[in-house]
Scaffold this motif. Structure first.
Motif, PDB file in Angstrom:
ATOM      1  N   ALA A  20       0.830  -1.208   0.000  1.00 39.87           N
ATOM      2  CA  ALA A  20       0.000   0.000   0.000  1.00 39.87           C
ATOM      3  C   ALA A  20       0.864   1.258   0.000  1.00 39.87           C
ATOM      4  O   ALA A  20       0.546   2.236  -0.681  1.00 39.87           O
ATOM      5  CB  ALA A  20      -0.931  -0.009   1.211  1.00 39.87           C
ATOM      6  N   LYS A  21       1.962   1.227   0.725  1.00 39.50           N
ATOM      7  CA  LYS A  21       2.879   2.375   0.754  1.00 39.50           C
ATOM      8  C   LYS A  21       3.378   2.699  -0.653  1.00 39.50           C
ATOM      9  O   LYS A  21       3.411   3.860  -1.056  1.00 39.50           O
ATOM     10  CB  LYS A  21       4.054   2.072   1.680  1.00 39.50           C
ATOM     11  N   HIS A  22       3.740   1.673  -1.407  1.00 38.30           N
ATOM     12  CA  HIS A  22       4.213   1.887  -2.786  1.00 38.30           C
ATOM     13  C   HIS A  22       3.087   2.437  -3.666  1.00 38.30           C
ATOM     14  O   HIS A  22       3.295   3.367  -4.447  1.00 38.30           O
ATOM     15  CB  HIS A  22       4.750   0.596  -3.392  1.00 38.30           C
ATOM     16  N   ALA A  23       1.895   1.864  -3.506  1.00 38.80           N
ATOM     17  CA  ALA A  23       0.762   2.308  -4.320  1.00 38.80           C
ATOM     18  C   ALA A  23       0.390   3.756  -4.000  1.00 38.80           C
ATOM     19  O   ALA A  23       0.143   4.554  -4.911  1.00 38.80           O
ATOM     20  CB  ALA A  23      -0.438   1.387  -4.077  1.00 38.80           C
ATOM     21  N   PHE A  24       0.382   4.106  -2.721  1.00 40.25           N
ATOM     22  CA  PHE A  24       0.049   5.475  -2.346  1.00 40.25           C
ATOM     23  C   PHE A  24       1.144   6.449  -2.777  1.00 40.25           C
ATOM     24  O   PHE A  24       0.864   7.588  -3.146  1.00 40.25           O
ATOM     25  CB  PHE A  24      -0.216   5.588  -0.847  1.00 40.25           C
ATOM     26  N   GLY A  25       2.401   6.008  -2.756  1.00 40.12           N
ATOM     27  CA  GLY A  25       3.492   6.848  -3.242  1.00 40.12           C
ATOM     28  C   GLY A  25       3.319   7.192  -4.711  1.00 40.12           C
ATOM     29  O   GLY A  25       3.525   8.344  -5.117  1.00 40.12           O
ATOM     30  N   LEU A  26       2.907   6.211  -5.502  1.00 39.21           N
ATOM     31  CA  LEU A  26       2.667   6.459  -6.927  1.00 39.21           C
ATOM     32  C   LEU A  26       1.470   7.386  -7.121  1.00 39.21           C
ATOM     33  O   LEU A  26       1.487   8.252  -7.998  1.00 39.21           O
ATOM     34  CB  LEU A  26       2.443   5.141  -7.665  1.00 39.21           C
ATOM     35  N   ALA A  27       0.444   7.217  -6.297  1.00 43.36           N
ATOM     36  CA  ALA A  27      -0.741   8.065  -6.423  1.00 43.36           C
ATOM     37  C   ALA A  27      -0.423   9.522  -6.073  1.00 43.36           C
ATOM     38  O   ALA A  27      -0.954  10.441  -6.702  1.00 43.36           O
ATOM     39  CB  ALA A  27      -1.854   7.533  -5.518  1.00 43.36           C
ATOM     40  N   VAL A  28       0.458   9.721  -5.097  1.00 40.54           N
ATOM     41  CA  VAL A  28       0.865  11.088  -4.746  1.00 40.54           C
ATOM     42  C   VAL A  28       1.678  11.705  -5.882  1.00 40.54           C
ATOM     43  O   VAL A  28       1.522  12.878  -6.210  1.00 40.54           O
ATOM     44  CB  VAL A  28       1.680  11.088  -3.428  1.00 40.54           C
ATOM     45  N   ALA A  29       2.508  10.893  -6.520  1.00 40.02           N
ATOM     46  CA  ALA A  29       3.393  11.399  -7.579  1.00 40.02           C
ATOM     47  C   ALA A  29       2.676  11.620  -8.904  1.00 40.02           C
ATOM     48  O   ALA A  29       3.140  12.417  -9.720  1.00 40.02           O
ATOM     49  CB  ALA A  29       4.549  10.428  -7.781  1.00 40.02           C
ATOM     50  N   SER A  30       1.568  10.941  -9.128  1.00 34.77           N
ATOM     51  CA  SER A  30       0.898  11.034 -10.422  1.00 34.77           C
ATOM     52  C   SER A  30      -0.601  11.233 -10.248  1.00 34.77           C
ATOM     53  O   SER A  30      -1.272  10.402  -9.639  1.00 34.77           O
ATOM     54  CB  SER A  30       1.130   9.760 -11.234  1.00 34.77           C
ATOM     55  N   PRO A  31      -1.145  12.307 -10.826  1.00 32.84           N
ATOM     56  CA  PRO A  31      -2.591  12.535 -10.726  1.00 32.84           C
ATOM     57  C   PRO A  31      -3.408  11.490 -11.496  1.00 32.84           C
ATOM     58  O   PRO A  31      -4.609  11.369 -11.282  1.00 32.84           O
ATOM     59  CB  PRO A  31      -2.789  13.936 -11.314  1.00 32.84           C
ATOM     60  N   GLY A  32      -2.764  10.708 -12.357  1.00 35.79           N
ATOM     61  CA  GLY A  32      -3.460   9.679 -13.134  1.00 35.79           C
ATOM     62  C   GLY A  32      -3.585   8.347 -12.424  1.00 35.79           C
ATOM     63  O   GLY A  32      -4.171   7.410 -12.958  1.00 35.79           O
ATOM     64  N   ILE A  33      -3.045   8.251 -11.208  1.00 32.57           N
ATOM     65  CA  ILE A  33      -3.091   6.994 -10.452  1.00 32.57           C
ATOM     66  C   ILE A  33      -3.889   7.215  -9.175  1.00 32.57           C
ATOM     67  O   ILE A  33      -3.633   8.151  -8.424  1.00 32.57           O
ATOM     68  CB  ILE A  33      -1.677   6.487 -10.110  1.00 32.57           C
ATOM     69  N   ARG A  34      -4.873   6.331  -8.961  1.00 33.97           N
ATOM     70  CA  ARG A  34      -5.647   6.334  -7.717  1.00 33.97           C
ATOM     71  C   ARG A  34      -5.395   5.010  -7.009  1.00 33.97           C
ATOM     72  O   ARG A  34      -5.346   3.964  -7.659  1.00 33.97           O
ATOM     73  CB  ARG A  34      -7.138   6.486  -7.992  1.00 33.97           C
ATOM     74  N   SER A  35      -5.245   5.054  -5.699  1.00 35.50           N
ATOM     75  CA  SER A  35      -4.942   3.848  -4.923  1.00 35.50           C
ATOM     76  C   SER A  35      -5.944   3.665  -3.791  1.00 35.50           C
ATOM     77  O   SER A  35      -6.326   4.633  -3.139  1.00 35.50           O
ATOM     78  CB  SER A  35      -3.535   3.922  -4.334  1.00 35.50           C
ATOM     79  N   PHE A  36      -6.321   2.418  -3.584  1.00 35.49           N
ATOM     80  CA  PHE A  36      -7.260   2.060  -2.521  1.00 35.49           C
ATOM     81  C   PHE A  36      -6.753   0.826  -1.809  1.00 35.49           C
ATOM     82  O   PHE A  36      -6.168  -0.056  -2.438  1.00 35.49           O
ATOM     83  CB  PHE A  36      -8.652   1.748  -3.097  1.00 35.49           C
ATOM     84  N   VAL A  37      -7.005   0.741  -0.523  1.00 35.68           N
ATOM     85  CA  VAL A  37      -6.724  -0.472   0.245  1.00 35.68           C
ATOM     86  C   VAL A  37      -8.063  -1.073   0.643  1.00 35.68           C
ATOM     87  O   VAL A  37      -8.948  -0.365   1.141  1.00 35.68           O
ATOM     88  CB  VAL A  37      -5.879  -0.182   1.497  1.00 35.68           C
ATOM     89  N   VAL A  38      -8.212  -2.357   0.397  1.00 38.17           N
ATOM     90  CA  VAL A  38      -9.423  -3.089   0.770  1.00 38.17           C
ATOM     91  C   VAL A  38      -9.007  -4.180   1.748  1.00 38.17           C
ATOM     92  O   VAL A  38      -8.116  -4.983   1.440  1.00 38.17           O
ATOM     93  CB  VAL A  38     -10.104  -3.715  -0.470  1.00 38.17           C
ATOM     94  N   MET A  39      -9.619  -4.186   2.905  1.00 40.47           N
ATOM     95  CA  MET A  39      -9.318  -5.198   3.911  1.00 40.47           C
ATOM     96  C   MET A  39     -10.180  -6.425   3.628  1.00 40.47           C
ATOM     97  O   MET A  39     -11.394  -6.404   3.834  1.00 40.47           O
ATOM     98  CB  MET A  39      -9.585  -4.654   5.316  1.00 40.47           C
TER      99      MET A  39
END
Length: 86
Positions: A20-39
């Motif tokens: 999730a940390k990697h996914a959220f890092g990419l989402a912060v860096a790029s407006p074209g990427i959205r990240s979600f965590v599902v438990m």
């Protein structure tokens, strides 16, 4: 191309937080990427929907699946590129 990343994990799965940390890092860096965590232990329907047997599990745009730990943002970007480039 807009990209949605879903990280499916469980409350007792420590490696899910790393992915999730990697996914959220990419989402912060790029407006074209959205990240979600599902438990998955809270929303078991996600496990059924994607036929998930291993956690953590990353789903790119609902179609491209990556099981297990994604080592870093670069590896996750390679998976995104494989999906986008078909």
């Amino acid at each position: 191309t807009a990209v949605t990343l879903e990280i499916i994990t469980a409350t007792d799965n420590e490696t899910g937080a790393l992915v999730a940390k990697h996914a959220f890092g990419l989402a912060v860096a790029s407006p074209g990427i959205r990240s979600f965590v599902v438990m998955g232990d809270v929303f078991p329907s996600a496990l059924v929907k994607y036929s998930i047997n291993e956690l953590p599990h990353t789903v790119i745009n609902g179609r491209y699946h990556v099981s297990g730990v994604v080592a870093d943002e670069e590896v996750l970007l390679r998976h995104i590129a494989r999906y986008v480039n078909g």
